[in-house]
Design a protein around this motif. Structure first.
Motif, short mmCIF file in Angstrom:
data_model
loop_
_atom_site.label_atom_id
_atom_site.label_comp_id
_atom_site.label_asym_id
_atom_site.label_seq_id
_atom_site.Cartn_x
_atom_site.Cartn_y
_atom_site.Cartn_z
N PRO A 1 43.56 27.76 54.60
CA PRO A 1 44.16 27.19 53.27
C PRO A 1 43.57 28.09 51.77
N PHE A 2 44.48 27.92 51.29
CA PHE A 2 44.22 28.97 49.13
C PHE A 2 43.85 27.89 48.97
N PHE A 3 43.73 25.75 48.88
CA PHE A 3 43.81 24.91 48.02
C PHE A 3 43.92 23.63 48.81
N LEU A 4 43.24 22.71 48.14
CA LEU A 4 43.89 21.83 48.41
C LEU A 4 44.34 20.64 47.45
N LEU A 5 45.73 20.06 47.96
CA LEU A 5 46.33 19.22 46.30
C LEU A 5 45.66 17.80 46.30
N ASN A 6 44.63 17.46 47.74
CA ASN A 6 44.66 15.64 47.40
C ASN A 6 43.09 16.06 48.26
N GLY A 7 42.06 14.51 47.89
CA GLY A 7 40.96 14.59 48.79
C GLY A 7 39.97 15.05 47.16
N LYS A 8 38.24 14.61 47.95
CA LYS A 8 37.99 14.35 46.95
C LYS A 8 37.50 16.73 46.09
N PRO B 1 49.87 38.08 45.44
CA PRO B 1 49.19 37.39 43.95
C PRO B 1 48.25 36.27 44.58
N LEU B 2 47.68 36.11 43.33
CA LEU B 2 46.19 35.75 43.82
C LEU B 2 46.42 34.48 42.69
N PRO B 3 45.65 32.89 43.11
CA PRO B 3 45.78 32.14 41.47
C PRO B 3 45.13 32.58 40.38
N ALA B 4 45.90 31.92 39.53
CA ALA B 4 44.97 31.75 38.07
C ALA B 4 43.09 32.34 38.13
N PRO B 5 42.84 33.47 37.50
CA PRO B 5 40.88 32.75 37.32
C PRO B 5 40.29 32.08 36.65
N SER B 6 41.26 30.97 36.44
CA SER B 6 40.54 29.74 35.61
C SER B 6 40.64 28.61 36.89
N LEU B 7 41.25 29.01 38.10
CA LEU B 7 40.69 27.85 38.71
C LEU B 7 39.75 28.73 39.66
N TYR B 8 39.08 29.66 39.74
CA TYR B 8 37.63 30.48 40.38
C TYR B 8 36.93 29.39 39.12
N GLU B 9 37.26 29.61 38.33
CA GLU B 9 36.22 29.18 37.10
C GLU B 9 35.51 28.28 37.26
N ALA B 10 36.44 27.13 37.40
CA ALA B 10 36.20 25.47 37.98
C ALA B 10 36.17 25.80 38.77
N ALA B 11 36.17 26.27 39.90
CA ALA B 11 35.18 25.98 41.47
C ALA B 11 33.92 26.43 41.08
N HIS C 1 47.80 18.58 41.50
CA HIS C 1 49.76 18.36 41.83
C HIS C 1 50.35 18.17 40.83
N GLY C 2 50.45 18.03 40.04
CA GLY C 2 51.11 17.74 38.46
C GLY C 2 52.01 19.76 38.37
N LYS C 3 53.37 19.08 38.13
CA LYS C 3 53.82 20.56 37.07
C LYS C 3 53.15 21.38 36.64
N ASP C 4 52.63 20.76 35.35
CA ASP C 4 51.77 21.46 34.06
C ASP C 4 50.88 22.04 35.36
N ALA C 5 49.84 21.35 35.44
CA ALA C 5 48.53 22.10 36.19
C ALA C 5 49.51 22.98 37.36
N ARG C 6 50.39 23.36 38.55
CA ARG C 6 50.83 24.23 39.08
C ARG C 6 50.91 24.89 38.41
N ASN C 7 51.57 24.84 37.24
CA ASN C 7 52.30 25.99 36.61
C ASN C 7 51.16 27.02 36.08
N LYS C 8 49.89 26.56 35.88
CA LYS C 8 48.33 26.32 35.13
C LYS C 8 47.44 27.81 36.33
N TYR C 9 47.42 26.96 37.65
CA TYR C 9 46.29 26.90 38.13
C TYR C 9 47.43 28.35 39.78
#
Length: 593
Positions: free
Chosen positions: A202-209, A471-481, A491-499
């Motif tokens: 999986p590329f990402f988890l939308l739920n969980g810790k 396509p890849l997720p946005a660089p900000s997702l790697y930085e946050a991780a 999970h929300g629309k704004d966050a989905r569009n950001k990442y």
């Protein structure tokens, strides 16, 4: 310092088998270019005598050509990156053998007869390739497959053999094909079953810790890609400018309807289509009467469809058969494949192995998908796609697709919801659809062009083909991780569009007067993983007419914004291509009969 040797393809194999004889070699990368095999060898600067290296290589392969010494500045960036990539040993899961010319990430926790690795390399156009590779020990095949099958099967018998030692982190190629007396503990770079693709991470988890989400992302393909670029910049920045992934601004097409709701609407459309028609459930296995009853009970209890079991076919038929693996077994070799086709009936075959669990319960999604496929074939017969697409208008387009096996080009035209598919042999006014021209684009008598589109308004022809871009997720997702800061709750629309903007919905952009698009997951109500990265496709104008009048992209995207080609998911090709594929498949089956 690095040397370039021109040799045949066996040189790389010999290097893998004689690493101990050439300790001065740090990394090897090789490719075929202009009918030459070019091996790039990276050695320590000032510690290598070119004449001694020449002598050692000649001992391994007497057909070796000349050896050239070059500085990094004279070598293509992709070659440099591969040579440096192989040496990266900064991440705890990086394993592999330099002389294989690829970097391997170990995703296994213990020794096993079945192993999986991430294989990483850069292509010539600087696209990073991360693929899941399955390795299976020969002893596994010997136990589960006949020895003669391993010896003679084209893909397995002619495949290289590897030694793998997880304790010492070594992957070593020891032979290039089957030979008598080979070791049972050698591995083949194949899954346990022919054509079975390894699972994706999986590329990402939308739920969980949050910590769990970070770990999931950093060990995914996209996370590994970001990590490797980051490490190459940190360790080898003196050899090239800062590496980063290309960012492009895209336009998106999104209905805003959740995947679940679109799936529910599709099932309602299918039920409405069959409300005045009867489907016959036909058992061609002659041995699964209990399965037929279980399937009938499932439809009766869950979907208001008129499905009747019978030993005689009708006009609309769901046919229960066995899969090909069943007939490959020794006990069943005298049995005849029960696959059913008909010139006058509408038929959807389904395998008992695919629609029934071993426990005797039904695989719900497989049964519903079988009815969906039967619906598509009924639509093909009626030449009216209104039952599944009531608001899509493709009148301005004509679709063409070339089928090499039958050497035919099909044409799809439509008026409102009525459509027509027909073969065309040649069209001298529109030479793009001459079979000979398409064949000439590829030496293997196939074409890289997936389909061709005529925009009747502009009279422009467009060829659509895959690129190597994804396509890849946005660089900000790697930085946050990696920074362990912020949140990964997107999970929300704004966050989905950001990442995840490039991974969801339909996206397109223009570059160098060419149009590119990709089809991702449905963003609203999306699943918790991206099993396979979507491919970016190129739409290229062929005849240079009226270039100022652009293709009606929104109308084209509507033909992919449907969930009945790939059940409950968007389709990467316009739905007319699905109908054309079914048309050619039905005709081929009839010809075989």
């Amino acid at each position: 310092m690095q040397y370039i040797a021109h040799a045949n393809t066996f040189l790389a194999l010999l290097l893998n088998r004689n690493q101990e004889k050439l300790p001065q070699i740090k990394a090897v990368s090789y490719l075929k270019e202009n009918n030459k095999d070019i091996v790039y060898i990276l050695t320590d600067k000032g510690k290598t005598n070119i004449f001694e290296l020449k002598r050692s290589l000649t001992e391994l392969d007497k057909t070796i050509g000349k050896i050239e010494q070059r500085d990094f500045a004279q070598v293509e960036t992709s070659i440099i990156l591969n040579l440096l990539l192989i040496q990266l040993q900064v991440f705890s899961t990086v394993k592999g053998c330099n002389l294989l010319g690829k970097l391997y990430f170990n995703t296994n926790t213990e020794e096993s007869k079945k192993l999986k690795f991430r294989e990483v390399s850069f292509s010539k156009n600087l696209v990073i390739n991360i693929q899941t590779r399955a390795f299976t020990e020969i002893s596994f095949y010997q136990k589960h497959q006949a020895q003669e099958l391993i010896k003679n099967m084209k893909s397995w018998g002619r495949s290289p053999r590897y030694e793998i030692n997880l304790q010492e982190s070594k992957i070593k190629q020891v032979a290039n094909c089957y030979h008598e007396g080979e070791e049972n503990d050698w591995y083949l770079k194949h899954p346990t079953i022919k054509n079975l693709k390894p699972d994706q991470t999986p590329f990402f988890l939308l739920n969980g810790k949050v910590g769990q989400a970070r770990a999931s992302f950093l060990t995914s393909k996209s996370g590994i890609a970001y990590y490797l670029i980051d490490q190459l910049n940190k360790h080898y920045s003196q050899y090239f400018d800062e590496l980063k992934f290309r960012e492009v601004q895209t336009e998106s097409h999104d209905q805003g309807i959740s995947q679940k709701k679109r799936g529910d609407n599709l099932l309602k459309q299918i039920q409405k289509f069959w409300q005045d028609k009867e489907i016959t459930l036909l058992d061609r296995t002659q041995e699964n009467s209990s399965a037929i009853k279980t399937i009938s009970d499932f439809f009766e209890q869950n979907y208001p469809l008129k499905i009747t079991s019978s030993q005689k076919s009708n006009h609309y038929n769901l046919v229960l058969i066995h899969d090909l693996d069943y007939y490959a077994k020794e006990d069943n070799k005298d049995k005849t494949d029960a696959y059913y086709s008909s010139q006058t009936e509408v038929v959807q075959n389904m395998t008992v192995e695919g629609v029934m669990h071993k426990s005797g319960t039904v695989v719900k999604s497989a049964l519903v998908n079988a009815v969906k496929e039967l619906t598509i074939k009924a639509i093909l017969e009626s030449e009216d796609f209104s039952p599944l697409n009531t608001e899509i208008n493709l009148d301005d387009f004509i679709f063409y697709k070339y089928y090499p096996e039958s050497n035919q080009t099909l044409e799809f035209t439509s008026h409102e919801t009525n459509f027509k598919i027909q073969p065309i042999t040649s069209n001298y006014d529109d030479p793009f659809f001459l079979n000979d021209l398409l064949i000439e684009r590829n030496d293997q008598l196939t074409t890289d062009v997936e389909y061709i589109l005529l925009d009747k308004q502009s009279e422009n022809y467009y060829a659509v083909s895959k690129t190597t871009l994804k396509p890849l997720p946005a660089p900000s997702l790697y930085e946050a991780a990696t920074n362990q800061k912020g949140t990964l709750a997107y999970h929300g629309k704004d966050a989905r569009n950001k990442y995840l903007a490039g991974l969801i919905n339909l996206n397109y952009f223009y570059q160098h007067d060419q149009l590119f698009y990709n089809v991702g997951m449905i963003g609203n109500g999306m699943q918790n993983k991206e099993p396979v990265a979507s491919v970016i496709r190129k739409i290229e104008c062929l005849n240079n007419k009226n270039l100022s009048q652009l293709l009606n992209v929104q109308q084209l995207l509507q033909s992919m914004d449907v969930v009945w080609v790939r059940f409950k998911n968007l389709t990467v090709l316009p739905f007319p291509i699905k109908l054309m594929n079914e048309y050619i498949r039905k005709n081929q089956n009839n010809e075989k009969r």
